[in-house]
Design a protein around this motif. Structure first.
Motif, PDB file in Angstrom:
ATOM      1  N   GLU A  24       0.845  -1.199   0.000  1.00 44.20           N
ATOM      2  CA  GLU A  24       0.000   0.000   0.000  1.00 44.20           C
ATOM      3  C   GLU A  24       0.872   1.238   0.000  1.00 44.20           C
ATOM      4  OE1 GLU A  24      -3.185   0.544   2.798  1.00 44.20           O
ATOM      5  OE2 GLU A  24      -3.544  -1.632   2.776  1.00 44.20           O
ATOM      6  N   TYR A  25       0.520   2.201  -0.818  1.00 45.40           N
ATOM      7  CA  TYR A  25       1.270   3.453  -0.821  1.00 45.40           C
ATOM      8  C   TYR A  25       0.335   4.613  -1.100  1.00 45.40           C
ATOM      9  CZ  TYR A  25       0.975   3.332  -5.917  1.00 45.40           C
ATOM     10  OH  TYR A  25       0.511   3.310  -7.201  1.00 45.40           O
ATOM     11  N   GLU A  26       0.803   5.776  -0.759  1.00 45.09           N
ATOM     12  CA  GLU A  26       0.056   7.004  -1.037  1.00 45.09           C
ATOM     13  C   GLU A  26       0.972   7.889  -1.862  1.00 45.09           C
ATOM     14  OE1 GLU A  26      -1.615  10.875   1.402  1.00 45.09           O
ATOM     15  OE2 GLU A  26      -0.821   9.145   2.496  1.00 45.09           O
ATOM     16  N   GLU A  27       0.453   8.351  -2.978  1.00 45.54           N
ATOM     17  CA  GLU A  27       1.226   9.236  -3.844  1.00 45.54           C
ATOM     18  C   GLU A  27       0.980  10.668  -3.381  1.00 45.54           C
ATOM     19  OE1 GLU A  27       1.571  10.314  -8.575  1.00 45.54           O
ATOM     20  OE2 GLU A  27       0.086   8.851  -7.906  1.00 45.54           O
ATOM     21  N   CYS A  28       2.043  11.384  -3.023  1.00 46.27           N
ATOM     22  CA  CYS A  28       1.899  12.768  -2.576  1.00 46.27           C
ATOM     23  C   CYS A  28       2.399  13.698  -3.662  1.00 46.27           C
ATOM     24  CB  CYS A  28       2.689  13.006  -1.291  1.00 46.27           C
ATOM     25  SG  CYS A  28       2.105  11.983   0.058  1.00 46.27           S
ATOM     26  N   ASP A  29       1.477  14.467  -4.215  1.00 43.65           N
ATOM     27  CA  ASP A  29       1.844  15.386  -5.290  1.00 43.65           C
ATOM     28  C   ASP A  29       2.526  16.608  -4.689  1.00 43.65           C
ATOM     29  OD1 ASP A  29       2.081  16.979  -7.479  1.00 43.65           O
ATOM     30  OD2 ASP A  29      -0.044  17.025  -7.984  1.00 43.65           O
ATOM     31  N   ILE A  30       3.755  16.878  -5.114  1.00 43.03           N
ATOM     32  CA  ILE A  30       4.419  18.076  -4.593  1.00 43.03           C
ATOM     33  C   ILE A  30       4.361  19.220  -5.593  1.00 43.03           C
ATOM     34  CG2 ILE A  30       5.956  16.802  -3.055  1.00 43.03           C
ATOM     35  CD1 ILE A  30       8.196  17.562  -5.174  1.00 43.03           C
ATOM     36  N   ALA A  31       4.008  18.922  -6.843  1.00 45.15           N
ATOM     37  CA  ALA A  31       3.937  19.982  -7.854  1.00 45.15           C
ATOM     38  C   ALA A  31       2.778  20.918  -7.534  1.00 45.15           C
ATOM     39  CB  ALA A  31       3.774  19.381  -9.244  1.00 45.15           C
ATOM     40  N   TRP A  39       6.768  19.666   3.360  1.00 45.69           N
ATOM     41  CA  TRP A  39       6.967  18.494   4.220  1.00 45.69           C
ATOM     42  C   TRP A  39       8.130  17.651   3.708  1.00 45.69           C
ATOM     43  CZ3 TRP A  39       7.233  13.230   4.177  1.00 45.69           C
ATOM     44  CH2 TRP A  39       7.113  12.580   5.425  1.00 45.69           C
ATOM     45  N   MET A  40       8.154  17.397   2.399  1.00 48.01           N
ATOM     46  CA  MET A  40       9.220  16.579   1.815  1.00 48.01           C
ATOM     47  C   MET A  40      10.577  17.228   2.067  1.00 48.01           C
ATOM     48  SD  MET A  40      10.078  15.544  -2.158  1.00 48.01           S
ATOM     49  CE  MET A  40      11.064  17.014  -2.486  1.00 48.01           C
ATOM     50  N   ARG A  41      10.664  18.537   1.788  1.00 46.38           N
ATOM     51  CA  ARG A  41      11.948  19.236   1.950  1.00 46.38           C
ATOM     52  C   ARG A  41      12.424  19.197   3.387  1.00 46.38           C
ATOM     53  NH1 ARG A  41      10.551  24.333  -2.005  1.00 46.38           N
ATOM     54  NH2 ARG A  41      10.731  23.142  -3.949  1.00 46.38           N
ATOM     55  N   GLU A  42      11.489  19.312   4.316  1.00 42.90           N
ATOM     56  CA  GLU A  42      11.865  19.319   5.738  1.00 42.90           C
ATOM     57  C   GLU A  42      12.228  17.929   6.236  1.00 42.90           C
ATOM     58  OE1 GLU A  42       8.468  21.138   7.545  1.00 42.90           O
ATOM     59  OE2 GLU A  42       9.086  23.157   6.942  1.00 42.90           O
ATOM     60  N   VAL A  44      13.502  15.212   4.329  1.00 49.42           N
ATOM     61  CA  VAL A  44      14.649  14.518   3.728  1.00 49.42           C
ATOM     62  C   VAL A  44      15.872  14.883   4.577  1.00 49.42           C
ATOM     63  CG1 VAL A  44      16.171  14.349   1.718  1.00 49.42           C
ATOM     64  CG2 VAL A  44      13.704  14.445   1.397  1.00 49.42           C
ATOM     65  N   PRO A  45      16.567  13.879   5.137  1.00 48.54           N
ATOM     66  CA  PRO A  45      17.676  14.195   6.036  1.00 48.54           C
ATOM     67  C   PRO A  45      18.805  14.959   5.336  1.00 48.54           C
ATOM     68  CG  PRO A  45      17.332  11.804   5.866  1.00 48.54           C
ATOM     69  CD  PRO A  45      16.353  12.452   4.961  1.00 48.54           C
ATOM     70  N   GLU A  46      19.522  15.725   6.121  1.00 53.84           N
ATOM     71  CA  GLU A  46      20.612  16.576   5.648  1.00 53.84           C
ATOM     72  C   GLU A  46      21.552  15.828   4.696  1.00 53.84           C
ATOM     73  OE1 GLU A  46      21.615  20.110   5.109  1.00 53.84           O
ATOM     74  OE2 GLU A  46      20.237  19.839   6.795  1.00 53.84           O
ATOM     75  N   GLU A  47      21.990  14.634   5.096  1.00 54.97           N
ATOM     76  CA  GLU A  47      22.997  13.901   4.298  1.00 54.97           C
ATOM     77  C   GLU A  47      22.438  13.383   2.973  1.00 54.97           C
ATOM     78  OE1 GLU A  47      21.228  10.887   7.211  1.00 54.97           O
ATOM     79  OE2 GLU A  47      21.910  12.983   7.294  1.00 54.97           O
ATOM     80  N   SER A  48      21.128  13.402   2.822  1.00 51.80           N
ATOM     81  CA  SER A  48      20.514  12.920   1.581  1.00 51.80           C
ATOM     82  C   SER A  48      20.102  14.055   0.650  1.00 51.80           C
ATOM     83  CB  SER A  48      19.290  12.062   1.898  1.00 51.80           C
ATOM     84  OG  SER A  48      19.667  10.979   2.716  1.00 51.80           O
ATOM     85  N   ARG A  49      20.420  15.268   1.038  1.00 53.25           N
ATOM     86  CA  ARG A  49      20.039  16.414   0.204  1.00 53.25           C
ATOM     87  C   ARG A  49      21.124  16.711  -0.823  1.00 53.25           C
ATOM     88  NH1 ARG A  49      16.348  19.922   2.590  1.00 53.25           N
ATOM     89  NH2 ARG A  49      15.509  19.072   4.501  1.00 53.25           N
ATOM     90  N   PRO A  50      20.720  17.258  -1.976  1.00 55.02           N
ATOM     91  CA  PRO A  50      21.741  17.702  -2.932  1.00 55.02           C
ATOM     92  C   PRO A  50      22.522  18.885  -2.353  1.00 55.02           C
ATOM     93  CG  PRO A  50      19.550  18.365  -3.669  1.00 55.02           C
ATOM     94  CD  PRO A  50      19.361  17.519  -2.442  1.00 55.02           C
ATOM     95  N   ALA A  51      23.746  19.075  -2.834  1.00 52.32           N
ATOM     96  CA  ALA A  51      24.594  20.158  -2.327  1.00 52.32           C
ATOM     97  C   ALA A  51      23.922  21.517  -2.519  1.00 52.32           C
ATOM     98  CB  ALA A  51      25.951  20.128  -3.026  1.00 52.32           C
ATOM     99  N   THR A  52      23.232  21.675  -3.660  1.00 48.84           N
ATOM    100  CA  THR A  52      22.502  22.917  -3.901  1.00 48.84           C
ATOM    101  C   THR A  52      21.075  22.575  -4.277  1.00 48.84           C
ATOM    102  OG1 THR A  52      23.152  22.877  -6.219  1.00 48.84           O
ATOM    103  CG2 THR A  52      24.541  24.167  -4.732  1.00 48.84           C
ATOM    104  N   GLY A  53      20.186  23.471  -3.980  1.00 52.83           N
ATOM    105  CA  GLY A  53      18.787  23.272  -4.357  1.00 52.83           C
ATOM    106  C   GLY A  53      18.082  22.309  -3.421  1.00 52.83           C
ATOM    107  N   ASN A  54      16.900  21.898  -3.822  1.00 52.10           N
ATOM    108  CA  ASN A  54      16.063  21.041  -2.991  1.00 52.10           C
ATOM    109  C   ASN A  54      16.100  19.601  -3.483  1.00 52.10           C
ATOM    110  OD1 ASN A  54      14.806  22.814  -1.010  1.00 52.10           O
ATOM    111  ND2 ASN A  54      13.966  23.853  -2.797  1.00 52.10           N
ATOM    112  N   PRO A  55      15.821  18.652  -2.584  1.00 48.86           N
ATOM    113  CA  PRO A  55      15.758  17.252  -3.022  1.00 48.86           C
ATOM    114  C   PRO A  55      14.654  17.078  -4.069  1.00 48.86           C
ATOM    115  CG  PRO A  55      15.051  17.475  -0.721  1.00 48.86           C
ATOM    116  CD  PRO A  55      15.528  18.815  -1.162  1.00 48.86           C
ATOM    117  N   LEU A  56      14.930  16.307  -5.099  1.00 47.47           N
ATOM    118  CA  LEU A  56      13.951  16.079  -6.164  1.00 47.47           C
ATOM    119  C   LEU A  56      13.178  14.800  -5.899  1.00 47.47           C
ATOM    120  CD1 LEU A  56      16.074  16.880  -9.347  1.00 47.47           C
ATOM    121  CD2 LEU A  56      14.199  18.241  -8.409  1.00 47.47           C
TER     122      LEU A  56
END
Length: 106
Positions: A24-31, A39-42, A44-56
């Motif tokens: 079971e899963y829930e699709e969360c639209d971020i667009a 919520w997603m940006r907050e 995603v842990p620090e070490e998993s974020r891209p160096a610049t910009g937001n996690p995709l």
């Protein structure tokens, strides 16, 4: 653009796997949804974020717990370890359960 296409393809890939395995899963639209995006940006842990910009997307969570991004999902699938990656118990008879049983016997 190409990036979006890739993201869409990755999302479909993950959703196809989950559906095929009756997970079971829930699709969360971020667009379209600012709250989901925030919520997603907050969450995603620090070490998993891209160096610049937001996690995709796709970013995969089990409730509040961060599981990983598409690359991590892909690697887990190659290793028959998706249930562990998702923080779920592999169902008896699944490839993953068999792989775990083999490991336990070693």
């Amino acid at each position: 653009g190409t990036v979006k296409l890739l993201i869409k393809k990755q999302q479909q890939d993950v959703m196809g796997f989950l559906a095929a395995n009756k997970i079971e899963y829930e699709e969360c639209d971020i667009a379209a949804n600012e709250a989901n995006r925030k919520w997603m940006r907050e969450n995603v842990p620090e070490e998993s974020r891209p160096a610049t910009g937001n996690p995709l997307p796709p970013q995969i969570f089990n409730e509040e717990k961060y599981c990983g991004n598409y690359e991590a999902f892909f690697d887990a699938r190659e290793d028959n370890a998706v249930y562990a990656f998702l923080g779920l118990t592999a169902p008896p008879g699944s490839k993953e359960a068999e792989a775990q049983a083999k490991k336990a016997q070693q």
